[in-house]
Design an enzyme around this catalytic site. Structure first.
Site, PDB file in Angstrom:
ATOM      1  N   GLU A  79      14.104  16.764  61.108  1.00  0.00           N
ATOM      2  CA  GLU A  79      13.323  17.598  59.956  1.00  0.00           C
ATOM      3  C   GLU A  79      13.347  18.407  59.128  1.00  0.00           C
ATOM      4  OE1 GLU A  79       8.987  18.023  61.971  1.00  0.00           O
ATOM      5  OE2 GLU A  79       8.611  18.447  59.744  1.00  0.00           O
ATOM      6  N   LYS A 259       1.744  21.650  66.564  1.00  0.00           N
ATOM      7  CA  LYS A 259       3.007  21.156  66.187  1.00  0.00           C
ATOM      8  C   LYS A 259       4.004  21.439  65.698  1.00  0.00           C
ATOM      9  CE  LYS A 259       5.384  18.003  63.655  1.00  0.00           C
ATOM     10  NZ  LYS A 259       6.526  17.893  62.337  1.00  0.00           N
ATOM     11  N   ASP A 275      14.833  20.620  78.488  1.00  0.00           N
ATOM     12  CA  ASP A 275      14.378  19.022  78.837  1.00  0.00           C
ATOM     13  C   ASP A 275      12.974  19.150  78.706  1.00  0.00           C
ATOM     14  OD1 ASP A 275      12.632  16.977  81.722  1.00  0.00           O
ATOM     15  OD2 ASP A 275      12.161  17.101  79.929  1.00  0.00           O
ATOM     16  N   HIS A 374       7.746  22.061  52.014  1.00  0.00           N
ATOM     17  CA  HIS A 374       8.882  21.177  52.427  1.00  0.00           C
ATOM     18  C   HIS A 374       9.344  19.958  52.123  1.00  0.00           C
ATOM     19  CE1 HIS A 374       8.967  18.603  55.878  1.00  0.00           C
ATOM     20  NE2 HIS A 374       8.475  17.616  54.893  1.00  0.00           N
TER      21      HIS A 374
HETATM   22  C1  LIG Z   1      10.240  26.087  53.462  1.00  0.00           C
HETATM   23  C2  LIG Z   1      10.248  27.391  52.536  1.00  0.00           C
HETATM   24  C3  LIG Z   1      10.719  28.321  53.458  1.00  0.00           C
HETATM   25  C4  LIG Z   1      10.691  27.051  50.862  1.00  0.00           C
HETATM   26  O1  LIG Z   1      10.363  28.673  50.797  1.00  0.00           O
HETATM   27  P1  LIG Z   1      10.154  29.794  49.849  1.00  0.00           P
HETATM   28  O2  LIG Z   1       9.591  30.973  49.397  1.00  0.00           O
HETATM   29  O3  LIG Z   1      10.223  28.909  48.468  1.00  0.00           O
HETATM   30  O4  LIG Z   1      11.890  29.955  49.687  1.00  0.00           O
HETATM   31  P2  LIG Z   1      13.080  30.830  49.718  1.00  0.00           P
HETATM   32  O5  LIG Z   1      13.901  29.713  48.460  1.00  0.00           O
HETATM   33  O6  LIG Z   1      12.351  32.420  48.846  1.00  0.00           O
HETATM   34  O7  LIG Z   1      13.296  31.280  50.771  1.00  0.00           O
HETATM   35  C5  LIG Z   1      13.099  32.355  51.159  1.00  0.00           C
HETATM   36  C6  LIG Z   1      13.668  32.129  52.965  1.00  0.00           C
HETATM   37  O8  LIG Z   1      13.116  30.826  53.461  1.00  0.00           O
HETATM   38  C7  LIG Z   1      14.839  30.318  53.941  1.00  0.00           C
HETATM   39  N1  LIG Z   1      15.131  29.199  53.211  1.00  0.00           N
HETATM   40  C8  LIG Z   1      14.610  28.359  52.258  1.00  0.00           C
HETATM   41  N2  LIG Z   1      15.121  27.453  51.841  1.00  0.00           N
HETATM   42  C9  LIG Z   1      16.166  27.865  52.528  1.00  0.00           C
HETATM   43  C10 LIG Z   1      17.389  26.250  52.799  1.00  0.00           C
HETATM   44  N3  LIG Z   1      17.647  25.147  51.983  1.00  0.00           N
HETATM   45  N4  LIG Z   1      18.303  26.661  53.722  1.00  0.00           N
HETATM   46  C11 LIG Z   1      18.025  27.609  54.339  1.00  0.00           C
HETATM   47  N5  LIG Z   1      17.138  28.243  54.668  1.00  0.00           N
HETATM   48  C12 LIG Z   1      16.604  28.199  53.082  1.00  0.00           C
HETATM   49  C13 LIG Z   1      15.930  31.106  53.919  1.00  0.00           C
HETATM   50  O9  LIG Z   1      16.151  32.431  55.206  1.00  0.00           O
HETATM   51  C14 LIG Z   1      15.321  32.183  52.877  1.00  0.00           C
HETATM   52  O10 LIG Z   1      15.495  33.397  52.688  1.00  0.00           O
HETATM   53  P3  LIG Z   1      16.550  34.028  52.524  1.00  0.00           P
HETATM   54  O11 LIG Z   1      17.684  33.539  53.463  1.00  0.00           O
HETATM   55  O12 LIG Z   1      17.294  33.812  51.631  1.00  0.00           O
HETATM   56  O13 LIG Z   1      16.846  35.748  52.089  1.00  0.00           O
HETATM   57  C15 LIG Z   1       8.928  27.455  53.012  1.00  0.00           C
HETATM   58  O14 LIG Z   1       8.117  27.069  51.845  1.00  0.00           O
HETATM   59  C16 LIG Z   1       8.611  26.800  53.826  1.00  0.00           C
HETATM   60  O15 LIG Z   1       8.677  28.071  55.172  1.00  0.00           O
HETATM   61  N6  LIG Z   1       7.962  26.466  54.546  1.00  0.00           N
HETATM   62  C17 LIG Z   1       6.914  25.953  56.135  1.00  0.00           C
HETATM   63  C18 LIG Z   1       7.827  24.468  55.406  1.00  0.00           C
HETATM   64  C19 LIG Z   1       7.536  24.038  57.539  1.00  0.00           C
HETATM   65  O16 LIG Z   1       6.782  24.870  58.197  1.00  0.00           O
HETATM   66  N7  LIG Z   1       8.251  23.170  57.664  1.00  0.00           N
HETATM   67  C20 LIG Z   1       8.519  21.798  59.488  1.00  0.00           C
HETATM   68  C21 LIG Z   1       7.189  20.417  58.345  1.00  0.00           C
HETATM   69  S1  LIG Z   1       5.801  20.946  58.231  1.00  0.00           S
HETATM   70  C22 LIG Z   1       5.316  20.966  59.737  1.00  0.00           C
HETATM   71  O17 LIG Z   1       5.686  19.873  60.427  1.00  0.00           O
HETATM   72  C23 LIG Z   1       4.451  22.038  60.139  1.00  0.00           C
HETATM   73  C24 LIG Z   1       2.987  22.427  59.278  1.00  0.00           C
HETATM   74  C25 LIG Z   1       2.899  22.476  58.605  1.00  0.00           C
HETATM   75  O18 LIG Z   1       2.213  20.489  59.744  1.00  0.00           O
HETATM   76  C26 LIG Z   1       1.984  23.234  60.596  1.00  0.00           C
HETATM   77  C27 LIG Z   1       1.068  23.212  60.842  1.00  0.00           C
HETATM   78  O19 LIG Z   1      -0.052  22.626  60.043  1.00  0.00           O
HETATM   79  O20 LIG Z   1       0.996  24.475  60.819  1.00  0.00           O
HETATM   80  N1  LIG Z   2      10.201  18.397  83.613  1.00  0.00           N
HETATM   81  C1  LIG Z   2       9.981  17.459  84.911  1.00  0.00           C
HETATM   82  O1  LIG Z   2       8.669  16.958  85.056  1.00  0.00           O
HETATM   83  C2  LIG Z   2      11.447  16.315  85.182  1.00  0.00           C
HETATM   84  C3  LIG Z   2      12.502  17.366  85.591  1.00  0.00           C
HETATM   85  N2  LIG Z   2      13.718  16.452  85.583  1.00  0.00           N
HETATM   86  C4  LIG Z   2      15.262  16.922  85.620  1.00  0.00           C
HETATM   87  O2  LIG Z   2      15.323  18.305  86.411  1.00  0.00           O
HETATM   88  C5  LIG Z   2      16.734  18.924  85.509  1.00  0.00           C
HETATM   89  C6  LIG Z   2      16.185  20.303  86.333  1.00  0.00           C
HETATM   90  O3  LIG Z   2      16.194  20.702  87.763  1.00  0.00           O
HETATM   91  P1  LIG Z   2      17.019  21.794  88.194  1.00  0.00           P
HETATM   92  O4  LIG Z   2      16.684  21.819  89.580  1.00  0.00           O
HETATM   93  O5  LIG Z   2      17.214  22.808  87.383  1.00  0.00           O
HETATM   94  O6  LIG Z   2      18.562  20.998  87.610  1.00  0.00           O
HETATM   95  P2  LIG Z   2      20.068  20.795  89.072  1.00  0.00           P
HETATM   96  O7  LIG Z   2      19.710  20.047  89.783  1.00  0.00           O
HETATM   97  O8  LIG Z   2      20.223  20.875  88.070  1.00  0.00           O
HETATM   98  O9  LIG Z   2      19.929  22.113  89.853  1.00  0.00           O
HETATM   99  C7  LIG Z   2      19.742  23.175  89.534  1.00  0.00           C
HETATM  100  C8  LIG Z   2      21.521  23.955  90.357  1.00  0.00           C
HETATM  101  O10 LIG Z   2      21.946  24.880  89.739  1.00  0.00           O
HETATM  102  C9  LIG Z   2      22.703  25.621  90.584  1.00  0.00           C
HETATM  103  N3  LIG Z   2      22.220  27.249  89.560  1.00  0.00           N
HETATM  104  C10 LIG Z   2      23.726  27.538  89.608  1.00  0.00           C
HETATM  105  N4  LIG Z   2      23.206  28.878  89.517  1.00  0.00           N
HETATM  106  C11 LIG Z   2      22.040  29.237  89.776  1.00  0.00           C
HETATM  107  C12 LIG Z   2      20.332  30.107  89.400  1.00  0.00           C
HETATM  108  N5  LIG Z   2      21.215  31.669  88.830  1.00  0.00           N
HETATM  109  N6  LIG Z   2      19.253  29.554  89.671  1.00  0.00           N
HETATM  110  C13 LIG Z   2      19.375  28.634  90.037  1.00  0.00           C
HETATM  111  N7  LIG Z   2      19.965  28.038  90.107  1.00  0.00           N
HETATM  112  C14 LIG Z   2      21.237  27.685  90.034  1.00  0.00           C
HETATM  113  C15 LIG Z   2      21.807  24.944  91.620  1.00  0.00           C
HETATM  114  O11 LIG Z   2      22.542  25.027  92.444  1.00  0.00           O
HETATM  115  P3  LIG Z   2      22.344  24.739  93.710  1.00  0.00           P
HETATM  116  O12 LIG Z   2      21.963  23.576  94.820  1.00  0.00           O
HETATM  117  O13 LIG Z   2      24.127  25.108  94.030  1.00  0.00           O
HETATM  118  O14 LIG Z   2      21.693  26.167  94.664  1.00  0.00           O
HETATM  119  C16 LIG Z   2      20.793  24.247  91.125  1.00  0.00           C
HETATM  120  O15 LIG Z   2      20.833  23.132  92.624  1.00  0.00           O
HETATM  121  C17 LIG Z   2      15.707  18.971  84.229  1.00  0.00           C
HETATM  122  O16 LIG Z   2      17.308  17.781  83.631  1.00  0.00           O
HETATM  123  C18 LIG Z   2      15.425  18.042  83.889  1.00  0.00           C
HETATM  124  O17 LIG Z   2      15.015  17.189  83.499  1.00  0.00           O
HETATM  125  C19 LIG Z   2      13.755  15.411  86.864  1.00  0.00           C
HETATM  126  C20 LIG Z   2      12.059  15.243  87.556  1.00  0.00           C
HETATM  127  C21 LIG Z   2      11.004  15.856  87.190  1.00  0.00           C
END
Ligand SMILES: CC(C)(COP(=O)([O-])OP(=O)([O-])OC[C@H]1O[C@@H](n2cnc3c(N)ncnc32)[C@H](O)[C@@H]1OP(=O)([O-])[O-])[C@@H](O)C(=O)NCCC(=O)NCCSC(=O)C[C@@](C)(O)CC(=O)[O-]
Ligand SMILES: NC(=O)C1=CN([C@@H]2O[C@H](COP(=O)(O)OP(=O)(O)OC[C@H]3O[C@@H](n4cnc5c(N)ncnc54)[C@H](OP(=O)(O)O)[C@@H]3O)[C@@H](O)[C@H]2O)C=CC1
Length: 423
Positions: A79, A259, A275, A374
């Site tokens: 996005e 969102k 995940d 945006h």
């Molecule tokens: C888009 C801006 C940032 C413009 O805002 P602006 O003030 O025109 O941007 P700017 O040119 O002054 O730049 C400000 C900073 O934005 C960053 N920036 C700016 N342009 C760029 C670029 N091209 N590439 C990388 N970074 C960029 C960058 O960090 C920059 O600072 P700097 O680093 O220059 O000091 C602002 O209007 C904004 O943040 N809008 C919100 C956009 C957004 O939320 N997008 C998500 C999709 S819409 C959505 O799904 C969410 C929503 C809105 O529905 C959620 C809701 O309803 O609550």
């Molecule tokens: N969200 C959901 O509803 C579901 C998600 N999943 C999937 O399950 C996965 C996550 O499950 P998860 O059990 O974490 O993954 P894994 O099956 O990879 O198990 C994690 C493994 O990491 C090892 N491990 C190594 N270091 C550590 C540590 N410091 N702490 C804990 N474990 C350690 C353990 O090995 P050891 O056995 O040797 O201890 C453990 O078995 C994701 O891929 C997810 O997509 C699956 C089903 C449902």
């Protein structure tokens, strides 16, 4: 003519050939599938009926100052403007002193649900009396987790209806998300209980509502930093607080408010090999308070209206190890780029990104509106969709802005004229 049955038994090349034989794909489309398949051997082990790798763009967000530490944040998203917004929001907070975070223990709920319960209270007290034994059985099912300092910590019993009872175990999964581990532990306890209790077990599975693995980010912004052209920082702050209140009252607004937060959280989750479906389901379930779906974050003007305080708390069923974290090389690279060393740090980065995303979105919405910022970035995607080569995008975007147009047809016409002009 090869058919597609037992697709999973075919090799990767045989699968592509089978699609060709069935005339489901063209030669060019087969070439695209082959070109995109960066690692068929790994892909074939990761998922079923592997075809190819679907690449998503990964960018880098800047300006994150979290608990006085600076972070680069890799984000994977298709996005436009999400990463710009992330950096923009973070830059405002950076100037305000940064994010302050806290995380709880990293416990995952697992549940064993009983059905056809004759006497719910009786079953509840029977299960509660066996707490120590049940926790012991759970831990014996995955002893390495206890050796790492984790394991089943406590349980609770919930009567969901007169005939439905849920036994919930809270399990410390340490650095892993824990779904697989918890599911194995639950099945061991369920097997034991089937011998102890005549009431049938309906199912045993983890819960993604990880409200025992919470991460909170707070930021306090001097209102003058929120100023936008033609609107003072004070006015933006007041409107952001009003937009926050709106998201508490209206699920239609709360859905989009959240969102916007998850735009950032999901992008980091994917970059870190997590995940994101689990994280999404956790977040939206957690957004239900007193029966109403509400905004996950809140923005409030402090008493003298000089500071706007933002707070976001998220349940984060995430892992620093496990899942695909060790399988996908880019995940290890992204861990390196972010320089995180634990699941707790990952949670702090994720919740801060969510709050920054929300800040940038609300600031835009209540001032110049979301489209200006945006769409300036979305335009590039529209021009690409019109068939422009990357090198042509800037020229066509400029012409679109001069015409104040954002539609695909205009982009296509401008592109056609550009190409005519070249001949
Ligand atoms: C888009 C801006 C940032 C413009 O805002 P602006 O003030 O025109 O941007 P700017 O040119 O002054 O730049 C400000 C900073 O934005 C960053 N920036 C700016 N342009 C760029 C670029 N091209 N590439 C990388 N970074 C960029 C960058 O960090 C920059 O600072 P700097 O680093 O220059 O000091 C602002 O209007 C904004 O943040 N809008 C919100 C956009 C957004 O939320 N997008 C998500 C999709 S819409 C959505 O799904 C969410 C929503 C809105 O529905 C959620 C809701 O309803 O609550
Ligand atoms: N969200 C959901 O509803 C579901 C998600 N999943 C999937 O399950 C996965 C996550 O499950 P998860 O059990 O974490 O993954 P894994 O099956 O990879 O198990 C994690 C493994 O990491 C090892 N491990 C190594 N270091 C550590 C540590 N410091 N702490 C804990 N474990 C350690 C353990 O090995 P050891 O056995 O040797 O201890 C453990 O078995 C994701 O891929 C997810 O997509 C699956 C089903 C449902």
């Amino acid at each position: 003519m090869t058919n597609l049955s037992k697709f999973y038994q075919k090799t990767w090349m045989q699968r592509l050939q089978a699609l060709m034989d069935q005339q489901l794909i063209s030669v060019e489309q087969r070439q695209l599938l082959e070109k995109s398949a960066t690692d068929p051997a790994v892909g074939d082990q990761q998922i079923e009926n592997y075809l190819t790798h679907y690449g998503l763009p990964e960018g880098l967000a800047f300006h994150y100052l979290i608990d006085q530490r600076r972070y680069l944040v890799p984000m994977v998203t298709e996005e436009p403007s999400v990463i710009a917004a992330s950096s923009h929001g973070a830059a405002i907070v950076e100037k305000s002193g940064g994010f302050y975070t806290k995380v709880t223990d990293h416990l995952l709920w697992g549940q064993i649900v009983f059905e056809q319960v004759a006497n719910a209270e009786k079953l509840k007290s029977l299960l509660e009396q066996q707490q120590e034994k049940l926790l012991q059985i759970a831990n014996q099912a995955h002893p390495s987790l206890q050796q790492r300092g984790g394991g089943a910590r406590y349980l609770r019993v919930r009567i969901l209806a007169s005939d439905l009872v849920s036994l919930d175990l809270a399990i410390d999964t340490q650095q892993a998300m824990g779904a697989n581990m918890v599911n194995s532990m639950l099945e061991a306890v369920a097997d034991y209980l089937r011998e102890q209790v005549s009431t049938p077990v309906l199912l045993s599975v983890l819960s993604n509502l990880a409200d025992q693995a919470l991460a909170t980010a707070v930021c306090r912004i001097p209102v003058e930093l929120l100023a936008r052209p033609q609107i003072t920082g004070q006015q933006v702050a007041q409107k952001m607080a009003a937009a926050s209140r709106l998201a508490q009252l209206d699920p239609y607004r709360a859905a989009t408010h959240n969102k916007g937060i998850m735009n950032g959280v999901d992008a980091v989750a994917i970059a870190m090999g997590n995940d994101w479906r689990a994280i999404e389901s956790a977040a939206h379930a957690f957004a239900v308070k007193k029966g109403n779906y509400r905004g996950l974050s809140q923005w409030q003007l402090k008493s003298d209206e000089s500071v706007l305080e933002g707070t976001l708390t998220l349940p984060l069923p995430v892992g620093f190890v496990g899942g695909s974290t060790k399988i996908v090389p880019l995940v290890q690279l992204n861990h390196h780029l972010t320089a995180i060393k634990s699941v707790g740090e990952l949670e702090k980065v994720m919740v801060s990104v969510g709050l920054a995303q929300n800040l940038a979105a609300l600031q835009a919405l209540v001032s110049e509106g979301i489209q200006q910022g945006h769409m300036r970035l979305q335009l590039r995607a529209t021009v690409l969709a019109a068939g422009a080569q990357p090198a042509e995008v800037a020229t066509i975007v400029t012409k679109m802005q001069q015409l104040q147009r954002t539609d695909l047809a205009t982009a296509q016409n401008l592109l056609a004229k550009e190409h005519e002009g070249e001949h």
